[in-house]
Structures are given as C-alpha cells and as structure tokens.
Design a protein around this motif. Structure first.
Motif, short mmCIF file in Angstrom:
data_model
loop_
_atom_site.label_atom_id
_atom_site.label_comp_id
_atom_site.label_asym_id
_atom_site.label_seq_id
_atom_site.Cartn_x
_atom_site.Cartn_y
_atom_site.Cartn_z
N ALA A 161 52.47 33.32 32.20
CA ALA A 161 52.70 34.27 31.42
C ALA A 161 51.46 34.18 30.57
N LEU A 162 51.07 32.95 30.10
CA LEU A 162 49.76 32.63 29.30
C LEU A 162 48.28 32.79 30.13
N TRP A 163 48.34 32.47 31.29
CA TRP A 163 47.27 32.56 32.15
C TRP A 163 47.14 34.56 32.43
N THR A 164 48.25 34.82 32.56
CA THR A 164 48.30 36.21 33.07
C THR A 164 47.66 37.07 31.67
N THR A 165 48.13 36.48 30.53
CA THR A 165 47.51 37.20 29.35
C THR A 165 45.96 37.16 29.30
N VAL A 166 45.39 35.74 29.60
CA VAL A 166 44.11 35.66 29.41
C VAL A 166 43.23 36.47 30.38
N VAL A 167 43.68 36.33 31.56
CA VAL A 167 43.14 37.15 32.68
C VAL A 167 43.18 38.82 32.59
N ALA A 168 44.49 39.35 32.02
CA ALA A 168 44.61 40.73 31.98
C ALA A 168 43.63 41.11 30.77
N THR A 169 43.63 40.23 29.56
CA THR A 169 42.55 40.48 28.64
C THR A 169 41.28 40.84 28.81
N ALA A 170 40.69 39.90 29.80
CA ALA A 170 39.42 39.94 30.59
C ALA A 170 39.01 41.13 31.29
N VAL A 171 40.26 41.40 32.03
CA VAL A 171 40.18 42.57 32.98
C VAL A 171 40.20 43.71 32.22
N TRP A 172 41.06 44.05 31.16
CA TRP A 172 41.18 45.18 30.31
C TRP A 172 39.85 45.27 29.35
N LEU A 173 39.31 44.34 28.90
CA LEU A 173 37.82 44.42 28.44
C LEU A 173 36.65 44.91 29.20
N VAL A 174 36.75 44.44 30.65
CA VAL A 174 35.92 45.21 31.45
C VAL A 174 35.95 46.89 31.55
N ILE A 175 37.52 47.14 31.73
CA ILE A 175 37.96 48.39 31.70
C ILE A 175 37.33 49.37 30.55
N VAL A 220 47.61 46.70 33.62
CA VAL A 220 47.03 45.53 33.95
C VAL A 220 47.92 44.27 33.89
N TRP A 221 48.23 43.96 32.93
CA TRP A 221 49.08 42.90 32.76
C TRP A 221 50.18 42.44 33.78
N TRP A 222 51.06 43.69 33.86
CA TRP A 222 52.05 43.63 35.08
C TRP A 222 51.20 43.26 36.40
N THR A 223 50.30 43.91 36.70
CA THR A 223 49.63 43.70 38.10
C THR A 223 48.91 42.33 38.17
N VAL A 224 48.62 41.83 36.96
CA VAL A 224 48.17 40.32 37.02
C VAL A 224 49.23 39.51 37.18
N LEU A 225 50.27 39.71 36.58
CA LEU A 225 51.33 38.79 36.54
C LEU A 225 52.00 38.58 37.89
#
Length: 86
Positions: A52-66, A13-18
């Motif tokens: 990278a910081l925005w990617t981490t924030v968005v990826a964390t939100a997406v991961w929590l939903v998953i 998810v992190w790499w996809t969001v990046l």
C-alpha cells in the motif's frame, strides 16, 4: 483539472497501481492444511502495508504526471502542439 476531478483520477490511478503491485514478492504456501485455515497457494507473507505504501508513492508520481499534462499547454487540444489549425 479541478480538485474533485483530481481526487477521482488519483483514486482510479491508485487502484490500478495497487492491482499492478499486488503480485510482486508473493511466495505461495506450499504445504498449508485446510483444517488450520491455510490453503495451498495462499501467500506466505502478503506484506499488504508495504504494498500500500509503494502503491501510494507510485500512484502519486503517476498522478503528478497526469496533472502536469492536463494543466500544461503541451498536450492541449486548444493551444498545444497537437492542436488543429483553425
């Protein structure tokens, strides 16, 4: 979801969001000279740390939903509303 699966899913998810975040705010260098190390079309200021910081924030939100969907009965093939009757 086990911790190994959780880490692997977060990694993907992190790499996809990046790759989705990288094009935002890119302003190309218009008059770059090849001799000075710049090429026409390279970003003026890539802001990699900010992205990278925005990617981490968005990826964390997406991961929590998953994580919620995987661990809840709402989207389960055994007990949720999508389950086929036995």
């Amino acid at each position: 979801m086990g911790w190994v699966t959780g880490v692997m899913v977060y990694f993907v998810v992190w790499w996809t969001v990046l790759f989705a975040v990288l094009p935002f705010g890119v302003v190309p260098e218009e008059a770059a000279e090849r001799e000075s190390g710049g090429w026409r079309g390279t970003p003026r200021s890539p802001a990699i740390v900010t992205k990278a910081l925005w990617t981490t924030v968005v990826a964390t939100a997406v991961w929590l939903v998953i994580w919620y969907l995987v661990n809840s009965d709402w989207l389960s093939f055994r007990t949720g509303w999508l389950a086929m009757p036995a």
